[in-house]
Design an enzyme around this catalytic site. Structure first.
Site, PDB file in Angstrom:
ATOM      1  CB  SER A  68      30.112  35.914  50.048  1.00 40.87           C
ATOM      2  OG  SER A  68      29.459  37.091  49.752  1.00 40.87           O
ATOM      3  CG  ASP A 283      28.310  40.469  51.433  1.00 40.34           C
ATOM      4  OD1 ASP A 283      29.146  41.263  51.912  1.00 40.34           O
ATOM      5  OD2 ASP A 283      28.579  39.701  50.491  1.00 40.34           O
ATOM      6  CD  GLU A 377      27.459  41.087  40.711  1.00 39.08           C
ATOM      7  OE1 GLU A 377      27.451  40.257  39.804  1.00 39.08           O
ATOM      8  OE2 GLU A 377      27.638  40.789  41.904  1.00 39.08           O
ATOM      9  CB  ALA A 378      20.910  44.692  40.957  1.00 43.18           C
ATOM     10  NE  ARG A 505      23.665  34.248  35.712  1.00 43.74           N
ATOM     11  CZ  ARG A 505      23.938  34.090  37.004  1.00 43.74           C
ATOM     12  NH1 ARG A 505      23.041  34.389  37.923  1.00 43.74           N
ATOM     13  NH2 ARG A 505      25.093  33.626  37.379  1.00 43.74           N
ATOM     14  N   PRO A 506      21.779  29.766  34.852  1.00 44.06           N
ATOM     15  CG  PRO A 506      23.477  28.418  33.964  1.00 44.06           C
ATOM     16  CD  PRO A 506      22.516  29.507  33.601  1.00 44.06           C
ATOM     17  N   GLY A 508      26.004  30.511  39.483  1.00 42.22           N
ATOM     18  CA  GLY A 508      27.384  30.049  39.582  1.00 42.22           C
ATOM     19  C   GLY A 508      27.732  29.640  41.001  1.00 42.22           C
ATOM     20  CB  THR A 509      27.264  31.056  44.171  1.00 39.38           C
ATOM     21  OG1 THR A 509      25.955  31.631  44.102  1.00 39.38           O
ATOM     22  CG2 THR A 509      28.270  32.034  43.621  1.00 39.38           C
TER      23      THR A 509
END
Ligand code: NG1
Ligand code: ZN
EC number: 5.4.2.3
Length: 553
Positions: A68, A283, A377-378, A505-506, A508-509
């Protein structure tokens, strides 16, 4: 094709794709993603796994090779379920397990999954695969194919496709063409025909200031190629100029939707000075899109996933009302949604808003609770889901002679709009065509659209810590439960600012903790993000330099 017993065939393949055992892989909400040069054994193992998945569900399964918006040296893979959805959570665990299995244990690991899941290995298996434009993707596709062949699966290699195109192919195949033809041509002609039909339903007024001219930043990736192919099917209904088409720059390098969203500035490689000029960025795998323009004072304005979501939700609601259709519609966002967008949806559009955890699969799931679920998602990843009931009601209203012609026309517009939407997953090309239809219907310029509400100034930061798992969250990630004292500290900091909100937040990627902050001014949002980042750095074992003080004045 091989005629070896399963164990032996797996071992032969494994010797070509040896696992060095040095790295730990994890299949998360965005699949597996890391440096490309260590992924070869993982793709071989995923090839084995998807054959099992295909036999377990007796349907075609998809795999996209992409990372991505990550830099070009990274890569990854995402598995696509039969209806075009993301991999089932329990299978994410199996994917993680097999990705970390040594060469010696691989045969045994596959055998245990076969027994545990009671998979009939005599059944056919069918896999669709595709890849993005990263140089590493081609070799990784071969590793995947070796895995598929070791377990005697069949496959179709679509070569270069955007992520949402592959999702579409899988759904078309498993609905026996009900969703469309599982070919690239089928994808373009379905969208082009729906686009034309939606626009035919809409009467353009003389005062319309809408223009179908736009500049597209293709992130030097697959989207640049595919949008040009889409254009060939649109008969000049849109006038699209593609920049960052991969002929000069590197994938996602200072361009693309993620760069524009996070940096809040135009990408390199695309002229944006012309006041009011409509610009979009995709993207690296073309599942995200953001719009933006520069006004006559040279000020940059971003119309992100939240602006797109509220535009779409508002328009669908108008059509539902005009068609007199009672369907329950909702908007699904994440904690990253700008507070102004949530307020606008709730107070002005009167659309119920739900908040889901980050990662499209969570939003997708939540959106299925509504008859018409709009989720974004924003960062620009999103789509609309229509339940079977909604589809049925819209279809019958479009043909119901008892309704007024205006009502029927609204239902017909909705029907074609549904065809234009890729319901399997967020799709930059499809989303762009939907937005263009809505702006066309309303006769809007970018300025008109942007005036719906004003974003609260915001800032995203990253902090590197020793182990990001020390941060745990609840309440759709808006509240940190560990480490002790962090949430209280954030609450204390936030209370010093006006109209403010912040959460951590942690990721995820990436191996980092993400900080989000919004407040009444940009200076305040920057300072709030900095203060919270500093707290995280101290309470969660930050590594490297502490967060830098904001330079804005
Ligand atoms: P992480 O790294 O977990 O924040 C990012 C995006 C997600 C999603 C995934 C998958 C943000 C803040 N996060 O996840 O929304 O798109 O990548 O690509 O944009
Ligand atoms: Zn993407």
């Amino acid at each position: 094709m091989n005629n070896l017993p399963v164990h032996q065939a797996i071992a032969v393949g494994a010797s070509k794709h040896p696992h060095k055992g040095k790295n730990v892989f994890s299949y998360g909400t965005a699949g597996i993603r890391c440096r490309a040069d260590i992924l070869d054994p993982v793709l071989y193992r995923l090839g084995l796994l998807v054959v099992l998945r295909s036999r377990a569900v007796r349907a075609t399964i998809g795999v996209v090779i992409t990372a991505s918006h990550n830099p070009e040296q990274d890569n990854g893979a995402k598995v696509v379920e039969p209806m075009g959805e993301m991999l089932l959570q329990t299978w994410e665990g199996y994917a993680t397990q097999i990705a970390n299995t040594s060469d010696e244990d691989l045969g045994q690991c596959v055998q245990s999954l076969i027994s545990e899941l009671n998979i009939d290995m005599a059944l056919p298996a069918n896999i669709f695969l595709a890849r993005d434009t990263r140089p590493s993707s081609f070799g990784l596709a071969q590793a995947l194919i070796d895995g598929i062949q070791a377990l005697k699966g069949d496959y179709i290699d679509y070569g270069l496709l955007s992520t949402p195109q592959l999702h579409y192919m899988v759904r078309c195949q498993n609905t026996q063409g009900g969703y469309g033809n599982p070919t690239e041509h089928g994808y373009y002609s379905k969208l082009a025909s729906a686009f034309t039909k939606v626009r035919e339903q809409q009467s353009e007024t003389d005062e319309s200031e809408y223009t179908g001219e736009l500049s597209v930043d293709g992130a030097n990736g697959i989207g640049a190629l595919k949008i040009q192919q889409m254009c060939q099917h649109l008969n000049n209904q849109l006038k699209i100029s593609v920049y960052n088409d991969g002929t000069h720059g590197q994938l996602n390098d200072r361009c693309g939707a993620d760069f524009v969203k996070v940096q809040q500035k135009p990408p390199h490689g695309m002229p944006t000075e012309e006041a009011g000029r409509k610009c979009v960025s995709l993207d690296g795998d073309a599942d995200r899109i953001v719009y933006y323009f520069v006004d006559s004072d040279g000020v940059f304005h971003l119309l992100d996933g939240d602006k797109i979501a509220t535009l779409i939700a508002g328009y669908i609601q108008e059509l539902l009302t005009a068609a007199n259709l009672q369907l329950n519609m909702g908007l699904v966002q994440t904690a990253y949604a700008n507070g102004s967008s949530t307020q606008y949806a709730t107070d002005v559009l009167k659309v119920p808003v739900a908040c889901a955890c980050t990662g499209v699969k969570h939003l997708h799931h939540r959106a299925q609770d509504f008859d018409v679920g709009v989720y974004f998602e924003a960062n620009g990843h999103g789509t609309v889901l229509f339940s079977a009931l909604a589809t049925e009601k819209i279809n019958s209203a479009s043909q119901d002679e008892r309704l007024s012609s205006d009502q029927r026309q609204a239902a017909t517009t909705l029907k074609y709009l549904q065809d234009l939407i890729n319901e399997t997953v967020g799709d930059a090309i499809s989303d762009m065509l939907v937005v263009e239809c809505i702006l066309h219907a309303k006769g809007w310029t970018m300025t008109d659209w942007n005036a719906a509400y004003t974003d609260l100034p915001n800032r995203q930061l990253k902090v590197k810590v020793k182990d990001r798992r020390v941060i745990q969250t609840t309440n759709a990630e808006r509240c940190a439960t560990t480490p002790a004292g962090l949430q209280e500290a954030i609450d204390g900091i936030v209370s010093k600012y006006n109209n403010a909100r912040s959460f951590v937040r942690p990721s995820g990627t990436e191996d980092i903790v993400r900080i989000y902050a919004e407040a009444d001014t940009q200076v305040a949002a920057d300072s709030l993000a900095y203060e919270v980042a500093t707290k995280v750095y101290h309470l969660a074992d930050g590594v490297g330099d502490p967060p830098a003080q904001p330079s804005s004045s």
